[in-house]
Design an enzyme around this catalytic site. Sequence first.
Site, PDB file in Angstrom:
ATOM      1  N   SER A  21     -63.703  -6.235 159.866  1.00  0.00           N
ATOM      2  CA  SER A  21     -62.943  -6.076 161.114  1.00  0.00           C
ATOM      3  C   SER A  21     -63.747  -6.508 162.345  1.00  0.00           C
ATOM      4  CB  SER A  21     -62.523  -4.619 161.297  1.00  0.00           C
ATOM      5  OG  SER A  21     -61.893  -4.472 162.554  1.00  0.00           O
ATOM      6  N   LYS A  72     -50.909   0.779 157.838  1.00  0.00           N
ATOM      7  CA  LYS A  72     -50.035   0.664 159.005  1.00  0.00           C
ATOM      8  C   LYS A  72     -48.666   1.315 158.812  1.00  0.00           C
ATOM      9  CE  LYS A  72     -51.717  -3.674 160.889  1.00  0.00           C
ATOM     10  NZ  LYS A  72     -51.380  -5.019 161.371  1.00  0.00           N
ATOM     11  N   ALA A 134     -41.265 -12.163 155.550  1.00  0.00           N
ATOM     12  CA  ALA A 134     -40.499 -10.974 155.952  1.00  0.00           C
ATOM     13  C   ALA A 134     -41.166  -9.714 155.406  1.00  0.00           C
ATOM     14  CB  ALA A 134     -39.058 -11.091 155.465  1.00  0.00           C
ATOM     15  N   ASN A 157     -37.625 -16.360 154.083  1.00  0.00           N
ATOM     16  CA  ASN A 157     -38.580 -15.717 153.191  1.00  0.00           C
ATOM     17  C   ASN A 157     -38.275 -16.073 151.746  1.00  0.00           C
ATOM     18  OD1 ASN A 157     -40.809 -13.911 152.787  1.00  0.00           O
ATOM     19  ND2 ASN A 157     -39.368 -12.412 151.959  1.00  0.00           N
ATOM     20  N   ARG A 158     -39.346 -16.147 150.944  1.00  0.00           N
ATOM     21  CA  ARG A 158     -39.190 -16.428 149.515  1.00  0.00           C
ATOM     22  C   ARG A 158     -38.155 -15.481 148.906  1.00  0.00           C
ATOM     23  NH1 ARG A 158     -44.647 -15.730 146.143  1.00  0.00           N
ATOM     24  NH2 ARG A 158     -44.323 -13.617 146.915  1.00  0.00           N
TER      25      ARG A 158
END
Length: 282
Positions: A21, A72, A134, A157-158
């Site tokens: 980070s 997150k 996505a 998106n795939r």
Amino acid sequence: MAAAHSTSDEYCVFGNPVEHSKSPWIHARFAQLTGQPLRYGKRLVAREGFAQAVSEFRAHGGKGCNVTVPFKFESPALATRLTARAQLAQAANTLRFDNDEVLGDNTDGVGLVNDIRHNAGLDLAGLDLLVVGAGGAASGLLGPLIGAVPRRITVVNRTHSKAAALIERHHALAEQMKVELQAAQLTQLHDSFDVVINATASSLAGDAVPVSARVLKPGALACDLMYGPAAQGFVEWAASNGAAARDGLGMLVEQAAESFLLWRGVRPPSAQVLAELRASLG
Ligand code: ATR
């Protein structure tokens, strides 16, 4: 030294992995340049230990934290109040510990928008945007991208159902802001765009960029959310197809600047810190 420490507020980034980070460096520099008395460290947390680690950090006087992969999506549950953009993203990368509440925010999307606006010098208003991907990274972007009032945002998106779900969640905001919002099938993507944002993990996996170069209008801006080797595939693809290629280093610094603002009430000089960080990475 000890006296300075005793008066400085403590922040950190929680992640796993977190060793790489750059946030401690960025926030230390923000603190120096703004004269804010704070310390900022990084904390490696076991996969099951996130909530407890945050609670202990707060109990020991921590004032706030950043949250990175893979936590997150767990962090909204730790907040007693969420900003609108964190609610839409269903993820928080920033927590602020106040006396009686924990505020959860998501500064990723506004970081990208500010990077494009201030560092790349492009106003998104009225433009055609393509978001590729996505997943978690993409979900933090859409709210602030809609807030920048482009003409249209297309998400591809795939796995199409994930793009459709993301669009559905942002439908009301897009309507309110009069921004056209749509999900497209990868195989039926025939338009070209002013700005193409890669929010997939395809470069990381060493796979080809999942869209054709036809999506790039001449001179389009093409941004990856990652930086360094992880962004290399997309950046090279974009540059070799005539786009202005941009990695995610600017977004990284700008999302940090928004966190810093939330914690300290002071906006740090992010462009200077971005220039320094880029120089230090060679
Ligand atoms: P992140 O938090 O980085 O967004 P994620 O939630 O796992 O991680 O999402 C990864 C994104 O990259 C998804 O959009 C994924 O597509 P799927 O939803 O179809 O899985 C996309 N992705 C990953 N590898 C890819 C590849 N090789 N080609 C195309 N898209 C890929």
